[in-house]
Design an enzyme around this catalytic site. Structure first.
Site, mmCIF file in Angstrom:
data_model
loop_
_atom_site.group_PDB
_atom_site.id
_atom_site.type_symbol
_atom_site.label_atom_id
_atom_site.label_comp_id
_atom_site.label_asym_id
_atom_site.label_seq_id
_atom_site.Cartn_x
_atom_site.Cartn_y
_atom_site.Cartn_z
ATOM 1 N N HIS A 36 8.477 4.896 -5.465
ATOM 2 C CA HIS A 36 8.656 4.519 -6.874
ATOM 3 C C HIS A 36 7.349 4.058 -7.519
ATOM 4 C CE1 HIS A 36 8.994 0.185 -5.579
ATOM 5 N NE2 HIS A 36 8.457 0.009 -6.765
ATOM 6 N N ASP B 65 12.802 5.252 -0.376
ATOM 7 C CA ASP B 65 11.648 4.878 -1.200
ATOM 8 C C ASP B 65 10.387 4.837 -0.342
ATOM 9 O OD1 ASP B 65 10.099 4.041 -3.280
ATOM 10 O OD2 ASP B 65 10.919 2.003 -3.386
ATOM 11 N N SER C 258 5.169 -4.082 -4.480
ATOM 12 C CA SER C 258 5.835 -2.839 -4.111
ATOM 13 C C SER C 258 4.913 -1.939 -3.301
ATOM 14 C CB SER C 258 6.296 -2.097 -5.369
ATOM 15 O OG SER C 258 7.341 -2.794 -6.002
#
EC number: 3.4.21.120
Length: 1004
Positions: free
Chosen positions: A86, A136, A234
């Site tokens: 992502h 992901d 992230s």
């Protein structure tokens, strides 16, 4: 009968990994140049968003856009980085993204930095932007080769058999926001979080609208919140540490509701306050896809081939299956390369003629693993020393080869054959070896825990005239007195009669030498408390070399326990604690004497609670432990003990006085602290040593990790351990603690602290672990300090709620004042004056009556009123003279009832028992009813005499010590059963023969 040839098949399997090892030179996956981060960090701060040390995590990557950090990543090879898919939604991201490796400070340009462009991005094909927390993961192919040095190293990818369980502590890293919508840090931050059970995590996530998650995730965090990954983190790593030190990329930071929000009561919170655990992509579950990208994403890479015709099997993924006809071959793809051998009704014999696999202490990088057909691990092999003549008593075995992407070796060559099952004696553990060449041995399943109830043998034959040297590289067996549980025994003869030494515990043994050309090694395990086992090499040496070593003083000496006191005055253990699990959810046995301040407090011969040594004459414990047990002479302090069923140290101490805090309240459990003064000073040594007290203003930061030790840590409903246990527990905030115990009378006060993790389930507050010390390692000083004493709610049910501990720091002045008044006898215990918190009625002692009364100052046989004990079930008698009388005619007793009386005299006195009368029906007297007198009152009491015996009634029994137990075992109701016994206390000079029939027993 002619001998049958059972050689069903013999085949050469040679696995060669091709490729240029140049780019990988200097790489050592998962190894930090600064060493393990767990030694002090786990014991000081496991979470807290603190700055990491420069170079501590050399695999951390910063992805930048226009010079600014936007996501994290992890280096896994010389040209590959793993990150979150992502992070790469922009179709032009490859044009502007720069990968910084060796980064620490986002502002400074550091010499350690290496910068790369990205030439290819591989997102998982199942990643969907509308459900970004599923699959992901993405692999970045760099435009150059990373130069490995002390600041840049790759992280290890997980092995297929790596296991990280709920409660295990892992670290996540990044340059993300320090708080929700807060500022960005300049230097790399680290946050330690416990793994959360997947089912519990999915249940929490179900309360969040619009979230769809799969099983390809890892969850981590505290239900109370406060610590988490955040925006900007992230793609960064969630790293878990293997038991042997290397760091594994367990997950990639993917998603979370808010940053550090509580999620334990999501159902009752508005949507804008709901939280979640940290959500990380599970790399192990996606390892097959990741591996395929790492294999195919290198330009001009030589593709490896698989060929059975020339006996060479190459490739990183495959399975070679030998069916009943061993030459019938099929090949299937799987997550880990492997070969299966099926030799029906036979025993498998493997003989390695070549082994060259990347060497690692625990064989976690590249390795060959051998399993049974039920996937039970027999052993893992790596390095360049082939194991010899491995005989496996299973007809079907599986060989799995696993390789990371860092160091290439030539592989291995082995022959397999089938032999008659009775060719060698069955070892009972699945392997037996007769060895004729120098090599290496290891316990079954090493480096994972060995199996229970195993009996393994190795016989080593050296050349004629040689001796054999056994050198241990790793050793961890269940410790026990005299090595009676799990042990490794070494002999120097075939018959295993001439023993050299027996080993157990966690200390690495010194080298062992035989004085013959034969060494017989036996490894035996019991049914519980398994550990990782051992690995050792053996070599053949000449007798002359041993003589020369002896002259030079190089011969090893037997490991002897040191008993000298430490130079430090407190808080240091000569036996370092060892934690097999980096987990806050697991209880494990402590290394004997690694917590030398922990002591057993025993009342009437039984362990009732725990305490901590704080000075030569003083023990710190809880008031709730001692309040209703008021007689000092019944108490015994047993320091230096590990197993409650086995004799401990010879410094058992009598109690001079017991001083609970005068403000203790049994209703609120506030001020739950007490001091026990010993009659004689303890002599400190390696087994017995005091713990340090904190300062008056000392405070623990939330999420500090401390250790609680005790014998009841496995919970109220679990079987209690007789061996000292230990558990790591995090400190909770006061608010989080109060939320768990809203209904507690008086609430959670400033004199309490909360530690542990909980699920929020109901908990019946109890004191199963009362008095256990909660100690924390002070990082700057390197010593342990007692910050808490287990008060209530500690492990009453497994992980139901955090435990409540009495905070020690508020009582420092009180402790010092009591200890300074050494000559003063305090009267807080049993003081007839009104209690400072109001009159408190003593709580009933379940199943036991304590007959109160002081000890006489003169000989107890003097004319005093006779005390009559009419109670039955469990009575402690401390007053003399006295009488025990029982008549079933006047009492209603249920079938199967039993009675017990324990008589305890003052120290240095003995007990005279005069049996006046015993009567029962003739029928029951033959089979069932009896009255038994034991010497002592503990579980180790010994039988002294059994009544009725006609020639002994009436009769006299003298005790040998200061306590006896009288029991009437369970039996059917006998309306005629009854007896009358009188007792008195005497000095030892008055004793007669131990059992004397009386002609006149009118006087007790």
């Amino acid at each position: 009968m002619p001998t049958r040839n059972l050689l069903l098949g013999s085949i050469l399997l040679s696995l060669a990994v091709k490729g240029d090892p140049g780019p990988h030179r200097g790489a050592r996956c998962g190894v930090s140049p600064l060493g393990s981060a767990t030694e002090l960090n786990y014991l000081s701060r496991i979470v807290g968003g603190r700055e990491s040390k420069k170079g501590q995590h050399p695999w951390t990557v910063s992805l930048k856009r226009n010079g600014k950090h936007f996501c994290g990543g992890t280096l896994v090879s010389h040209c590959h980085v793993l990150t979150a898919a992502h992070c790469l939604l922009d179709r032009n991201v490859k044009l502007y993204m720069r990968v910084y490796i060796g980064e620490y400070d986002q502002i400074l340009k550091e010499e350690t930095e290496q910068m790369f462009r990205v030439i290819e991005i591989f997102k998982h094909p199942n990643f969907n932007q509308s459900q970004p927390m599923n699959y992901d993961v993405a692999v970045l192919l760099l435009d150059g080769s990373v130069t490995f040095d002390e600041n840049i190293q790759p992280a290890c990818l997980p092995n297929p058999d790596d296991v990280f369980e709920p409660g295990d502590l892992c670290v996540t890293l990044g340059w993300g926001h320090l708080t929700e919508n807060g500022i960005l840090p300049v230097v790399l931050q680290e946050v330690y979080l416990p793994i959360v059970d997947l089912s519990s995590c999915l249940h929490v996530m179900s309360a969040l609208k619009g979230t769809v998650v799969s099983s390809y995730i890892v969850c981590a965090g505290f239900p109370e919140g406060g610590k988490d990954a955040c925006q900007g983190d992230s793609g960064g790593p969630l790293l878990c540490q293997r038991r042997h030190g290397s760091w594994v990329l367990h997950g990639l930071t993917s998603w979370g509701m808010g940053c550090g929000r509580s999620w334990k009561n999501n159902v009752f919170l508005p949507h804008n306050r709901k939280g979640s655990p940290g959500i990380f992509t599970d790399i192990q579950k996606l390892l097959g896809w990741v591996s395929s990208q790492l294999n195919t994403a290198v330009p001009n890479k030589n593709q490896e081939s698989c060929s059975m015709q020339d006996g060479v099997l190459s490739g990183k993924s495959g399975e070679l299956i030998f069916l009943k006809n061993p030459m019938s071959v099929t090949r299937t793809m799987s997550g880990a390369p492997g070969f299966s051998l099926s030799l029906k009704t036979c025993t498998s014999c493997l003989n390695f003629t070549h082994l060259d696999i990347e060497s690692d202490f625990a064989c976690n990088l590249d390795y060959l693993a051998i399993y049974t057909d039920s996937h039970r691990l027999i052993g893992k092999f790596c390095g360049d020393i082939p194991p010899r003549s491995l005989l496996i008593s299973f007809s079907s075995i599986k060989l799995n080869f696993f390789s990371d992407f860092h160091e290439n070796r030539t592989g291995f060559v082995l022959y397999y054959s089938a032999v008659e099952p009775n060719t060698y004696p069955d070892s009972g553990c699945g392997s037996f070896a007769v060895l004729f060449e120098e090599g290496e041995i290891q316990s079954m399943n090493y480096p994972e825990n060995y199996l229970s109830n195993s009996r393994c043998h190795w016989i080593i034959h050296g050349p004629s005239g040689s001796y054999i040297k056994l050198q241990f590289e790793d050793f961890a067996l269940e410790p026990s007195d005299d090595c009676r549980s799990d042990y490794l025994a070494v002999y120097q003869d075939l018959a295993a009669e001439d023993k050299i030494e027996t080993f157990c515990g966690f200390s690495l043994p010194a080298p062992v030498y035989s004085t013959t050309a034969v060494m017989h090694i036996k490894f035996s395990t019991d049914e519980r408390d398994n550990d990782k086992g051992f690995r050792a090499t053996f070599t053949f040496v000449s007798p002359n070399s041993l003589v020369e070593d002896s002259r030079q003083g190089n011969m090893p000496s037997t490991n002897k326990k040191e008993t000298t006191a430490q130079d430090s005055i407190c808080g240091v253990s000569q036996v370092p604690p060892i934690f097999i699990y980096n987990s806050i959810a697991k209880v494990e046995e402590a290394v004997p004497h690694s917590w030398p301040w922990h002591t057993s407090l025993q009342y009437a011969g039984e362990h009732v609670c725990d305490g901590a040594i704080i000075a030569e004459n003083w023990i710190l414990t809880t008031a709730s432990c001692v309040l209703n047990r008021k007689f000092n002479d019944v108490w015994l302090v047993d320091p230096g003990i590990h197993d409650l069923l086995r004799p401990g140290h010879n410094q058992k101490g009598l109690v001079k006085q017991i001083i609970p805090h005068p403000s203790f309240s049994s209703q609120t459990n506030d001020f739950d602290i007490a001091l026990v003064e010993l009659d004689e000073s303890l002599q400190f040594n390696s087994d017995i040593f005091p713990i340090c007290l904190p300062g008056k203003t000392s405070e623990l930061a939330p999420a500090s990790l401390c250790v609680v030790s005790g014998w009841s840590l496995r919970g109220k409903e679990a079987e209690k351990s007789t061996k000292l246990q230990q558990r790591e527990v995090p400190i909770l905030t006061d608010d989080a603690c109060s939320a768990h115990y809203i209904q507690n009378p008086g609430g959670i006060t400033d004199r309490m602290l909360c530690a542990g993790i909980g699920t929020g389930q109901d908990n019946d507050s109890c004191s199963e672990q009362s008095g256990s010390p909660l100690v924390c390692l002070l990082e700057k000083k390197g010593i342990y300090t007692i910050f808490g004493i287990a008060s209530w709610g500690v492990n009453c049910k497994e992980n139901s709620k955090p435990g409540i501990y009495t905070k020690v720091s508020p009582f420092i002045d009180w402790i010092r004042q009591i200890m300074s008044d050494t000559g003063q006898i305090h009267s807080n215990l049993g003081d007839p004056k009104p209690h400072p918190m109001g009159n408190i009625e003593p709580e009933e002692t379940a199943g036991r009556d304590i007959i109160q009364g002081g000890f006489p100052t003169n000989d107890a046989s003097s004319n005093q009123n006779l005390y009559i004990a009419s109670s039955c079930e469990d009575v402690v008698l401390l007053q003399s003279p006295g009488e025990i009388k029982m008549e079933t005619k006047s009492q209603m007793y249920p079938n199967g009832f039993s009675c017990q009386w324990r008589i305890i005299a003052p120290k240095f006195q003995i007990i005279k028992l005069v049996m006046k009368q015993v009567h029962m029906s003739a029928e029951n007297g033959k089979c069932c009813n009896s009255l038994i007198i034991y010497e002592g009152i503990s579980k180790n009491k010994t039988l002294k005499v059994r009544f009725p015996t006609d020639e002994m009634v009436p009769g006299t029994v003298w005790s040998e010590g200061s306590s006896v137990t009288i029991e009437s075992p369970p039996h059917p109701v006998d309306p005629e059963f009854g007896f009358c016994l009188v007792y008195s206390f005497h000095s030892r000079t008055q004793s007669q023969d131990h059992v004397v029939p009386d002609s006149d027993s009118s006087e007790p």
